[in-house]
Design an enzyme around this catalytic site. Sequence first.
Site, PDB file in Angstrom:
ATOM      1  N   GLU A 284      48.661  45.492 -45.430  1.00  0.00           N
ATOM      2  CA  GLU A 284      47.928  46.046 -44.290  1.00  0.00           C
ATOM      3  C   GLU A 284      47.131  47.279 -44.717  1.00  0.00           C
ATOM      4  O   GLU A 284      45.977  47.473 -44.314  1.00  0.00           O
ATOM      5  CB  GLU A 284      48.917  46.404 -43.172  1.00  0.00           C
ATOM      6  CG  GLU A 284      48.345  46.320 -41.780  1.00  0.00           C
ATOM      7  CD  GLU A 284      49.442  46.428 -40.721  1.00  0.00           C
ATOM      8  OE1 GLU A 284      49.765  45.393 -40.116  1.00  0.00           O
ATOM      9  OE2 GLU A 284      49.987  47.522 -40.531  1.00  0.00           O
ATOM     10  N   GLU A 287      44.203  46.196 -46.645  1.00  0.00           N
ATOM     11  CA  GLU A 287      43.221  45.623 -45.721  1.00  0.00           C
ATOM     12  C   GLU A 287      42.456  46.726 -44.987  1.00  0.00           C
ATOM     13  O   GLU A 287      41.231  46.673 -44.855  1.00  0.00           O
ATOM     14  CB  GLU A 287      43.939  44.712 -44.703  1.00  0.00           C
ATOM     15  CG  GLU A 287      42.985  43.888 -43.854  1.00  0.00           C
ATOM     16  CD  GLU A 287      43.710  43.068 -42.788  1.00  0.00           C
ATOM     17  OE1 GLU A 287      44.950  43.047 -42.785  1.00  0.00           O
ATOM     18  OE2 GLU A 287      43.009  42.459 -41.959  1.00  0.00           O
ATOM     19  N   CYS A 310      52.424  43.923 -36.692  1.00  0.00           N
ATOM     20  CA  CYS A 310      53.837  43.635 -36.995  1.00  0.00           C
ATOM     21  C   CYS A 310      54.614  43.234 -35.764  1.00  0.00           C
ATOM     22  O   CYS A 310      55.703  42.681 -35.872  1.00  0.00           O
ATOM     23  CB  CYS A 310      54.562  44.828 -37.573  1.00  0.00           C
ATOM     24  SG  CYS A 310      53.543  46.044 -38.250  1.00  0.00           S
ATOM     25  N   SER A 330      44.964  43.420 -37.856  1.00  0.00           N
ATOM     26  CA  SER A 330      45.184  43.069 -39.254  1.00  0.00           C
ATOM     27  C   SER A 330      45.663  41.629 -39.325  1.00  0.00           C
ATOM     28  O   SER A 330      46.367  41.146 -38.433  1.00  0.00           O
ATOM     29  CB  SER A 330      46.255  43.998 -39.832  1.00  0.00           C
ATOM     30  OG  SER A 330      46.805  43.426 -40.986  1.00  0.00           O
ATOM     31  N   LYS A 369      60.689  38.075 -31.571  1.00  0.00           N
ATOM     32  CA  LYS A 369      60.866  37.591 -32.940  1.00  0.00           C
ATOM     33  C   LYS A 369      61.395  36.163 -32.954  1.00  0.00           C
ATOM     34  O   LYS A 369      61.128  35.388 -33.864  1.00  0.00           O
ATOM     35  CB  LYS A 369      61.813  38.513 -33.705  1.00  0.00           C
ATOM     36  CG  LYS A 369      61.205  39.854 -34.076  1.00  0.00           C
ATOM     37  CD  LYS A 369      60.202  39.752 -35.211  1.00  0.00           C
ATOM     38  CE  LYS A 369      59.525  41.081 -35.486  1.00  0.00           C
ATOM     39  NZ  LYS A 369      58.301  40.930 -36.275  1.00  0.00           N
ATOM     40  N   GLU A 372      58.380  34.227 -32.413  1.00  0.00           N
ATOM     41  CA  GLU A 372      57.526  34.296 -33.611  1.00  0.00           C
ATOM     42  C   GLU A 372      58.049  33.365 -34.702  1.00  0.00           C
ATOM     43  O   GLU A 372      57.288  32.631 -35.336  1.00  0.00           O
ATOM     44  CB  GLU A 372      57.483  35.737 -34.128  1.00  0.00           C
ATOM     45  CG  GLU A 372      56.555  35.911 -35.328  1.00  0.00           C
ATOM     46  CD  GLU A 372      56.643  37.309 -35.934  1.00  0.00           C
ATOM     47  OE1 GLU A 372      55.590  37.939 -36.114  1.00  0.00           O
ATOM     48  OE2 GLU A 372      57.756  37.778 -36.231  1.00  0.00           O
ATOM     49  N   GLU A 377      52.711  27.843 -37.363  1.00  0.00           N
ATOM     50  CA  GLU A 377      51.993  28.274 -38.574  1.00  0.00           C
ATOM     51  C   GLU A 377      52.910  28.990 -39.568  1.00  0.00           C
ATOM     52  O   GLU A 377      52.535  29.211 -40.705  1.00  0.00           O
ATOM     53  CB  GLU A 377      50.789  29.152 -38.211  1.00  0.00           C
ATOM     54  CG  GLU A 377      51.107  30.481 -37.539  1.00  0.00           C
ATOM     55  CD  GLU A 377      51.114  30.427 -36.017  1.00  0.00           C
ATOM     56  OE1 GLU A 377      51.413  29.337 -35.464  1.00  0.00           O
ATOM     57  OE2 GLU A 377      50.845  31.457 -35.374  1.00  0.00           O
ATOM     58  N   CYS A 514      60.459  49.502 -31.717  1.00  0.00           N
ATOM     59  CA  CYS A 514      61.554  48.536 -31.867  1.00  0.00           C
ATOM     60  C   CYS A 514      62.915  49.110 -31.471  1.00  0.00           C
ATOM     61  O   CYS A 514      63.811  48.372 -31.081  1.00  0.00           O
ATOM     62  CB  CYS A 514      61.625  48.035 -33.301  1.00  0.00           C
ATOM     63  SG  CYS A 514      60.024  47.541 -33.931  1.00  0.00           S
TER      64      CYS A 514
END
Lengths: 588, 489
Positions: A284, A287, A310, A330, A369, A372, A377, A514
């Site tokens: 990141e 980037e 994230c 990102s 999560k 996710e 993908e 978090c």
Amino acid sequence: MDLVKLTIDNTPVVVEQGTTVLEAARSVGVDIPTLCYMKLDDLEFENKPGGCRVCVVEVEGRRNLAPSCKTACDEGMVVNTHSVRAINARRTVMELILSDHPFECLVCAKSGKCDLQSLAQDLGIREIHYQGEKSHYKGDESPAIIREMDKCIMCRRCETACNDVQTVGTLSAIYRGFESVVAPAFEMDLDHTNCTFCGQCVAVCPTGALIERDYTWQVMDAIVNPKKRVIVQTAPAVRAALGEEFGLEPGTLVTGKMVTALRKIGFDHVFDTDFAADLTIMEEGTELLGRLNKFLEGDKDVKLPMLTSCCPAWVNFFEHHFPEMKDIPSTAKSPQQMFGAIAKTYFANQLKVKREDLVVVSVMPCLAKKYEASREEFSANGDADVNISITTRELAQMIKNANLKFTDLPNDDFDRPMGESSGAGVIFGTTGGVIEAAVRTAYELHTDKELARVDFKELRGFEGIRSATIDFDGLPINIGIAHGLGNARTLLNDIKEGKSEFHAIEIMACPGGCIGGGGQPYHHGDVTVLKRRQKAIYQEDAGKSIRKSHENPYIQKLYTEFLGEPCGEKSHELLHTHYFDKKKKIEI
Amino acid sequence: MVKYKKQIRIALRNCGFINPENVDEYIVREGYAALGNALTNMTPEEVIDVIKNSGLRGRGGGGFPTGLKWELTRKVDADQKYVVCNADEGDPGAFMDRSILEGDPHTVLEAMAINGYCTGASKGLIYIRAEYPLAIKRLKIAIDQAREYGLLGEDIFGTNFSFDVELRYGAGAFVCGEETALIHSMEGLRGEPTVKPPFPSESGYKGMPTNVNNVETYANIPVILLKGADWFSSIGTEKSKGTKVFALAGKVNNVGLIEVPMGTTLREVIFDIGGGIKDGKKFKAVQTGGPSGGCLTENHLDISIDYDNLIASGSMMGSGGMIVMDEDDCMVSMAKFYLDFTVEESCGKCSPCRIGNKRLYEMLDTITQGKGTLEDLSKLRNLANVVKDTSLCGLGQTSPNPVLSTMDNFLDEYMAHVKDGKCPSGQCKALMSYIINADACVGCTLCARVCPVDAISGEKKMAHLIDDDACIKCGACMDKCKFGAIFIQ
């Protein structure tokens, strides 16, 4: 500010005008019970619909009992919080609420942590005098959140979290009277709505109506399967909260005990998501520097500010609500998914096992999560990079199932290579941490100079939207931070209107980051719990010998041996992703 | 005729006398004269003073002094204020607001404009239930005509006062008649009340100061301004001035809308205007105030009707429903009937109303089934009091009234259901038995043939027998029997 004088239970009280009777009572040690009421100071969460009517008190000269959470103090007011009339009303109302509740306490996931249950105990309810029909609603099981709405008491906390704080707008009250319940429109399953699975509804639900989907037995099945190698990664925020499940003070760091417990439970390798957080920073950060350099070279098409990626609930949020901006964040995967991708390639190769035989479990403070991990993908040939994601609460349950006396466990260290991490990886667990970690690395990569100080206190705190300008050796970098999706929406709208002057923005969906995730031990409305967890995170960072991601030797080794360079070809294949327009996904 | 002599038409003054779709006919009967005079000759304070001195109180049920409400809204400083007309008439059987809107829509528009002038609002909203299509149609026509005549819009009567009115439709939720719920509904939110304060006069529609009055209240305003506060306050009682429209219904000979001066007795309304009880039966009770009102008895017939007297007797004015019951009506069933309505119409926000009303209904149902106990009666009373004492809005705060007032006034009926397993009025089907008098039965078999559940047995020309367990108490057998051999016990 004008002051008003009043009497509460014969005690004179002086408070500022506008103070509620409840607040005034608590200031003099009168603890009026509440149920629907919840306020998280500093986090813009306040739920007081005045609906449960448990906090009613008698006010002299008033016809009806007054809900103390909604009644402002008046000059000369005489309040009695425990008159026979008030107590009888409070108990009767409580009995009514209980009369429409399934008595499944012994097998309820929320038992022992249920606000309704503890209130019933506090009030000493031993009999329900008013029995009758109970309400029944359609169940809902998404990969992350389970809704058992028969247990809903219409406190509306979830609605406040979903609408006022997160501005997601999935949940609202539907139907009316005895049938009323909080649900997505048309009682759709969460899966088919614009729900981000941030889990803040679960975090504030007083009962077992909203809970996480429990995967602990899938984890046990994998562990006892001799054909499988089972590895685990633990997110930074877990170590700062897990102890609470075992009676330790909030903010007690239990990293070492947690590692021991995971080993004893039977995981073959115990790793740290912080390692992947360091990896995220490499990608990141690179980037960001890439985009900045292009911008400085005069490239008008470059997308700035760059947004962090994230947080999976945040990713869901912009895919549903701002899909037109999906090229701004990102492309770096989240640490959980970077860990999964590296584990199933690099580490599986090291172990010489097939990726299908390596089971990656993640312990997360988060419910999104789970979603996710199930994204298509993030899998290869049907095998997910992260096979099972469990929460801090589920891990606590597994530790209990393993008969471990957690508080007595010795400390142990994570395994190598994927257990080594820098302090930068740890602070991912709190608002401001990801961007601070990125700055530590981006600064040194950009300037080729060593940072004089690694603690960027200007990026820390609890305010919903924060900003700071960091001097990159003559180049001022404007940083924005938002936690809570409502705050994220504000920053996104600014970007949309071209008003944003930030170069990089960190966004975390949950208030506090978090540490306040939907999978953490319940805070029961006590915001100091989150603040103490945050302190613990910074404490762990300060105690680390390595504080910057790019200095993590195992990260360096990973690039030399396997990945090549940050944002290189291999990285793009394994560590970066793309986003989808999900705005039209809402089906009726 | 006595029926008309005792009535005075103020709110309903134009209904039936003018073509409501023609503004000229309203103007001929002094329509918009009050607005014109207020705008050109009076200050807002002077207008408010007239309303205050008239003693007019809100006709929607609350009875809050109207002039005071206007003054409160006026005093709040804000860039935008709103005038709202509550036309969400929801009491079953009540249709006074509908009659005014259908018969005299301009009076409401005129009054809202006067209110706008007084409070400083330039925008009016009428929240009307979508089930009133004719009222909506006539309001639309009236708004168009008023705009055309410059009676709504910019610079009304050549002054710099501008005011316009829009319609907002309600979906028929009873609770949306509560002003905060109504405002939320207009804002596109769930029609749920919020705790007051803040009152709409401080923070109403879109958070702005908002004056909410109901249709009948507005209908009084132009006349008061034309005829003066003294004239209006000469009608009625000490604390309740003017007239009140009631929807008289139930077991009386003359049913329909009536408008009587405050202070008229219930006896005058029921016996003089209503023409007494149907079929010469005996009066038993009158329920005033809509579904949340209380049931009053013969002992209350001579009290004069006003806000305070009705509350003191355990009922209320409400929006003016008035349902008369005779000796055949079971008061427990009556309470259950009203609870059924409030259970349906509770919004579900607060627990006492959401669950408490349901439990009240269930207990009443148990009692009408003959399964109630003495303990149930004390539980019923406690719960009714708690629901009243703890509910968030007026709906829950009044919904137990039918239970409490019938328990106060007709406890013997409750006792009969509970202790003797009997319904004195013979209305509770579970508590009655159809029995064939063997001596009178000729065995014609007709009853057995009409019985839908084959509960009647017997040989031809022999006395028949009804199986009470199978019987569904439909009464078909008794209706058919030509020999009067079937009776109810």
